[in-house]
Design a protein around this motif. Structure first.
Motif, short mmCIF file in Angstrom:
data_model
loop_
_atom_site.label_atom_id
_atom_site.label_comp_id
_atom_site.label_asym_id
_atom_site.label_seq_id
_atom_site.Cartn_x
_atom_site.Cartn_y
_atom_site.Cartn_z
N GLY A 11 12.23 21.29 -7.20
CA GLY A 11 12.15 20.18 -6.26
C GLY A 11 12.38 20.66 -4.84
N PHE A 12 11.95 19.87 -3.88
CA PHE A 12 12.12 20.24 -2.49
C PHE A 12 13.50 19.83 -1.99
CE2 PHE A 12 7.48 19.51 -2.89
CZ PHE A 12 7.07 20.81 -2.69
N LYS A 13 14.00 20.56 -1.03
CA LYS A 13 15.31 20.28 -0.45
C LYS A 13 15.19 20.15 1.07
CE LYS A 13 18.08 22.70 -3.95
NZ LYS A 13 19.08 23.77 -4.18
N ASN A 14 15.97 19.26 1.62
CA ASN A 14 16.03 19.09 3.06
C ASN A 14 17.20 19.86 3.65
OD1 ASN A 14 13.84 17.33 3.42
ND2 ASN A 14 15.07 15.53 2.98
N PHE A 15 17.10 20.15 4.94
CA PHE A 15 18.27 20.51 5.72
C PHE A 15 18.80 19.18 6.26
CE2 PHE A 15 15.66 24.35 5.85
CZ PHE A 15 16.59 25.31 5.48
N ASN A 16 19.89 18.72 5.70
CA ASN A 16 20.36 17.36 5.98
C ASN A 16 21.24 17.33 7.23
OD1 ASN A 16 19.26 15.82 3.62
ND2 ASN A 16 20.47 17.33 2.50
N ASN A 17 20.59 17.23 8.37
CA ASN A 17 21.27 17.13 9.65
C ASN A 17 20.91 15.81 10.32
OD1 ASN A 17 22.48 19.91 9.87
ND2 ASN A 17 20.33 20.48 9.63
N ARG B 248 10.27 13.97 2.26
CA ARG B 248 9.40 12.83 2.53
C ARG B 248 8.02 13.28 2.99
NH1 ARG B 248 8.17 8.96 0.43
NH2 ARG B 248 10.40 8.60 0.10
N TYR B 249 7.99 14.33 3.79
CA TYR B 249 6.71 14.87 4.26
C TYR B 249 5.85 15.31 3.08
CZ TYR B 249 3.51 18.38 6.19
OH TYR B 249 2.39 19.12 6.51
N MET B 250 6.44 16.00 2.10
CA MET B 250 5.69 16.44 0.94
C MET B 250 5.31 15.26 0.05
SD MET B 250 5.37 19.58 1.60
CE MET B 250 4.70 20.32 0.13
N ALA B 251 6.20 14.28 -0.05
CA ALA B 251 5.90 13.09 -0.86
C ALA B 251 4.71 12.33 -0.27
CB ALA B 251 7.12 12.19 -0.94
N ASP B 252 4.62 12.29 1.06
CA ASP B 252 3.49 11.61 1.69
C ASP B 252 2.17 12.29 1.35
OD1 ASP B 252 5.10 9.73 2.81
OD2 ASP B 252 5.21 10.67 4.79
N ARG B 253 2.23 13.57 1.04
CA ARG B 253 1.02 14.30 0.65
C ARG B 253 0.83 14.28 -0.87
NH1 ARG B 253 1.84 20.06 3.12
NH2 ARG B 253 -0.34 20.32 2.53
N ASN B 254 1.67 13.51 -1.56
CA ASN B 254 1.63 13.38 -3.01
C ASN B 254 1.93 14.71 -3.70
OD1 ASN B 254 1.46 11.92 -5.36
ND2 ASN B 254 -0.76 12.06 -5.53
N ILE B 255 2.76 15.54 -3.05
CA ILE B 255 3.19 16.82 -3.61
C ILE B 255 4.64 16.68 -4.01
CG2 ILE B 255 3.51 19.28 -3.15
CD1 ILE B 255 1.31 19.05 -1.03
N ALA C 167 0.82 -1.21 0.00
CA ALA C 167 0.00 0.00 0.00
C ALA C 167 0.85 1.26 0.00
CB ALA C 167 -0.93 0.00 1.21
N LEU C 168 2.06 1.18 0.58
CA LEU C 168 2.90 2.38 0.67
C LEU C 168 3.75 2.59 -0.58
CD1 LEU C 168 3.54 4.58 2.84
CD2 LEU C 168 5.61 3.27 3.36
N SER C 169 3.79 1.61 -1.46
CA SER C 169 4.71 1.68 -2.60
C SER C 169 4.52 2.91 -3.49
CB SER C 169 4.62 0.40 -3.43
OG SER C 169 3.31 0.23 -3.97
N PRO C 170 3.29 3.40 -3.73
CA PRO C 170 3.18 4.57 -4.61
C PRO C 170 3.86 5.83 -4.07
CG PRO C 170 1.06 3.45 -4.39
CD PRO C 170 1.96 2.85 -3.38
N TRP C 171 4.12 5.86 -2.76
CA TRP C 171 4.75 7.04 -2.17
C TRP C 171 6.26 6.89 -2.02
CZ3 TRP C 171 -0.15 5.52 -0.93
CH2 TRP C 171 -1.14 6.49 -0.97
#
Length: 848
Positions: A178-184, A192-199, A90-94
């Motif tokens: 594209g979105f960027k993280n602060f990689n700390n 990942r948060y935006m991907a979970d919202r399909n954005i 079920a999680l594969s599309p994200w």
């Protein structure tokens, strides 16, 4: 999937998971199996082989269930395996490589396009921009070719924009990014948060490049009408109320929390009443209870319904309407959806005249939500909602078996009834707070002491009076604007004293306290300990207490080992640890000396902290995750916003031993606030000459090389600009050194060479001025002669880092790490003099 009933004549061994044991509440094990499939799928990079394996497991489990059904045999483990595989799939599309969609990835960061999309959700209107989610996307290339793209993008339109409604079509000329993280380490995964919202991308444009298209859809639909009504109601609330009262009333009635000020939100958090601002089970449950009682009273006048015993069933059926209406009016947030599902399942049980099972109802709500939206399990609101309700159910169940709860109150039936209801109400508040406390500590680093007390007052006050009054006003406004305004004004008058009380509670020093971030293991241990203690104190035979007692001992052993690990990591280590954090365009470095002494050099920062507070969302979470609650020394190299603004939150929320600056003044609000916090919290801020110089802390030498500690004004006056007055600090341990030059430019570099000479030679250099071409002169690089250069930067239009400077670094053979590419860079200087550099992204390097 339900289990098969075991026939009394079945010729096989009895299954340990009979209906009266394991599957007594069948949805609970199925829910846990479904979640057990979703969680590991988060950390797996999907490939065709993995998907085929998951489908094979799913098919095998399904075939086994069919086989057992045909043989009239029970199916115990197969449904669990089936649901586990189903959750994984079920999680594969994200997940990657399916996200972002292949068609969309080619348009990210690749140029300007004409983009049209449909407004999918109610826009968020801020003071300087309008944010909305666009779906049904069409991208028109320069050649005129049009492509349809799946998923959604987040659009931000700056300036005065026309008002948008869900269903309207918007045409924009802009660039997809594209979105960027602060990689700390342990940082928030925004991508990942935006991907979970399909954005999958962001679109930024000025209002002059935005227009509505003629072919607009949905203006006559129910969603469009609801949004129009919510906007009109929001305007009416702000018309008859003002300030905090209007903001909170909008949040309670229509679910709009954007106008709540940070100070008011913090007051709710400290008072332990922040859950009142989010429409959830409490609000929906109150509306359902009030509606049910009202309908039941009205239907009691019908003799036929009373004679047939259908009054309660009909009232339950009618209650679904106001519950659904309130959910729609509040914007159908995830917490509202969960609450509406739970209440609907409960009402369905009443309609069918079946016994209501709270645990099964909770599991049904979770399964419904996760089946539609599997990433919901990772959302904070999902976890908090179900933790609160689960702890209430479990707590009341365990407490009902204790001798204290069953002790008889005063002999009067009326007094006994009041006592029982008051005790139940208090226990609900206690269990809700205890059930969510580990998660609140994990996500928000705060625990409220006054929560139980404040909720005893505020839940009846706001939940049973203000919310119904506000909804009556909303209903009345459909027929009469004047009547609606009167009711909303009355609700505001009732709410205003409650807000004043919340501010007063929040002002108590002991109302709440900041906590370090408990790890996932620590959160599990806290919940396990609470459950074991509850089972131990509940009534039952001694043999029933042996298992929880043994589990509690195991939990305590694990907690002791965990505590020992952190004590050693924080206070007993003999290494020098330096972390150059990824704070975007800015600099922040955290140093841990042998024995636990700490130092923070700069705090990063955006130009406006109201847009994004680096201190609150990057630096402080990193410190709390590493169990740091106090900082011995804070150094501000110079008062530019990208070094200063992040320190404001740190100074307010951490115990700071002293602050070192050059005392060079800056005419900015941020610097004035910086000095104000130091004065209010009485943080030592010595003169630069007394604080600078050479110092030794547990074998580590720190030395300020610039400006001259004895005459900083003279050093700064020789080179113009605040950058050239930056503090330059050299940190040495076991004959290894790191140079922190701030934002000095070539003039200050030349001055530093002449005054410090060979003292600036270092093994690791933090690139001056983020790799700007105005710094890193040939003479300076030759004098420092580092093996490694770390560039704290976020690649931007300002040309940072300079390509010429990077070429100069490479020409000299320096190893280069960049925070925009490698994320945070951690440096370990071992007690044997060995240096290990570990970037968040990339390969670690070790050297002598």
């Amino acid at each position: 999937m339900t289990s098969v009933h075991v026939s009394a004549n079945a010729d096989h061994r009895p299954c340990p998971c009979r209906r009266d044991s394991f599957y007594h509440r069948p949805l609970i094990p199925l829910l846990f199996s479904f979640m057990a499939g979703i969680i590991p799928a988060r950390y797996v990079e999907f490939s065709p082989w993995i998907c085929m394996l998951a489908w094979a497991i799913f098919a095998a489990a399904a075939l086994r269930i069919v086989f057992l059904l045909s043989k009239n045999r029970p199916s115990c483990l197969s449904p669990l395996v089936l649901f586990c595989a189903l959750g994984f799939l079920a999680l594969s599309p994200w997940q990657k490589p399916f996200f972002p969609p292949g068609q969309a990835a080619s348009y990210l960061n690749s140029g300007y396009y004409m983009i049209s999309g449909t407004v999918a959700r109610p826009p968020e209107i801020e003071s300087y921009r309008t944010k909305c989610i666009l779906g049904d996307l069409t991208v028109t290339e320069k050649s005129g070719r049009r492509n349809l793209l799946p998923g959604f993008i987040q659009a931000a339109f700056y300036g005065d924009c026309p008002e948008f409604y869900p269903g309207e079509r918007v045409l924009v000329r802009g660039r997809l990014r594209g979105f960027k993280n602060f990689n700390n380490p342990g940082g928030f995964d925004y991508c990942r948060y935006m991907a979970d919202r399909n954005i999958w991308g962001g679109l930024y444009a000025g209002s002059s490049y935005v227009e509505k298209k003629a072919e607009t859809y949905g203006q006559t639909g129910a969603g469009f009408a609801v949004h129009r009504f919510r906007n009109r109601l929001d305007g009416l609330i702000r018309e008859v109320n003002n300030g905090d009262t209007a903001a909170v009333l909008s949040a309670l009635v229509i679910g709009k929390r954007g106008n709540i000020s940070p100070s008011l939100r913090e007051a709710f958090n400290r008072a332990g009443a922040s859950h009142l601002l989010a429409i959830s089970g409490l609000h929906v449950g109150i509306i359902a209870a009030c509606s049910f009682l009202l309908f039941k009273w009205i239907l009691s006048f019908s003799g036929s319904l009373l004679l047939t015993g259908r009054a309660s069933r009909t009232a339950a059926l009618l209650t679904v309407l106001p519950v659904g209406a309130y959910a729609l009016l509040s914007g159908m947030s995830p917490s509202t959806q969960r609450a509406a599902i739970m209440v609907t399942v409960f009402l369905a049980a009443l309609i069918k005249e079946k016994q209501y099972n709270p645990a099964n109802t909770l599991a049904a709500a979770a399964l419904c939500i996760l089946a539609v939206y599997p990433p919901g399990i990772f959302s904070i609101s999902f976890q908090l909602s179900f933790a609160a309700v689960s702890s209430i159910f479990l707590g009341i169940y365990m407490l009902s078996e204790t001798a204290v709860f069953k002790a008889a109150p005063p002999s009067s039936p009326f007094v006994a009834k009041i006592f029982k209801r008051a005790a139940g109400f208090i226990m609900i508040s206690v269990f809700a707070i205890l059930g969510t406390m580990p998660l609140v500590m994990h996500y928000f680093n705060q625990a409220s002491v006054m929560g139980v007390f404040s909720n005893l007052i505020l839940i009846p006050w706001i939940g049973f009076v203000v919310v119904p009054a506000g909804l009556i006003g909303a209903l009345a406004s459909l027929f009469s604007q004047t009547a609606g305004a009167w009711c909303l004004n009355a609700a505001g008058l009732i709410l205003k004293p409650a807000i004043s009380l919340i501010y007063q509670i929040a002002q108590f020093p002991f109302a709440a306290f900041n906590t370090v971030t408990p790890s996932a293991l620590e959160v599990i241990c806290m919940y396990a300990a609470m459950i074991c203690l509850g089972l131990l104190f509940s009534r039952g035979h001694k043999t029933r207490r042996r298992v929880p007692a043994a589990l509690l001992c195991l939990v305590l052993v694990i907690a002791a080992i965990d505590a020992g690990y952190w004590i050693h990591k924080r206070f007993l280590h003999r290494d020098l640890k330096v972390t150059v954090l990824d704070v975007g365009q800015g600099h922040a470095s955290f140093l841990e000396f042998p024995g636990g002494h700490t130092m923070l050099i700069d705090g990063g920062g955006f130009t406006d902290n109201s847009v994004f507070d680096v201190g609150a969302f990057i630096v402080a979470p990193y410190l709390w995750q590493n169990k740091v609650v106090s900082i011995d020394t804070v150094i501000l190299s110079h008062p530019d916003t990208d070094h200063l603004n992040g320190l404001l939150y740190i100074l307010e929320h951490f115990r700071v031993g002293r602050v070192i600056t050059t005392h060079e003044k800056a005419d900015t609000e941020a610097y004035k606030r910086f000095l104000q916090i130091i004065e209010e919290r009485k943080i030592p801020h010595p003169e630069f000459g007394k604080a600078a110089g050479k110092r030794f802390v547990n074998g580590v030498e720190t030395q300020v090389l610039h400006p001259e500690p004895t005459a900083p004004e003279i050093s700064c006056s020789k080179c113009s600009g605040a950058n050239n007055c930056s503090i330059v600090l050299r940190v040495s341990y076991r004959d290894k050194s790191i140079l922190f030059p701030g934002d000095i430019e070539k003039c200050a570099e030349s001055l530093l060479i002449s005054t410090a000479g060979q003292q600036i030679s270092s093994d690791i250099l933090i690139a001056p001025h983020h790799g700007s071409k105005s710094s890193s002169s040939t003479a300076f690089l030759k004098a420092v002669s580092p093996e490694t250069v770390i560039v704290p930067v976020r690649k931007s239009r300002m040309g940072l880092p300079s390509p010429a400077v990077l070429r100069s670094y490479k020409k000299r053979g320096f190893r280069i790490f960049r925070t925009d590419i490698n994320g945070a860079v951690r440096i370990y200087v071992r007690k044997d003099g060995q240096i290990k550099i570990r970037p968040q992204i990339g390969t670690s390097q070790t050297g002598k």
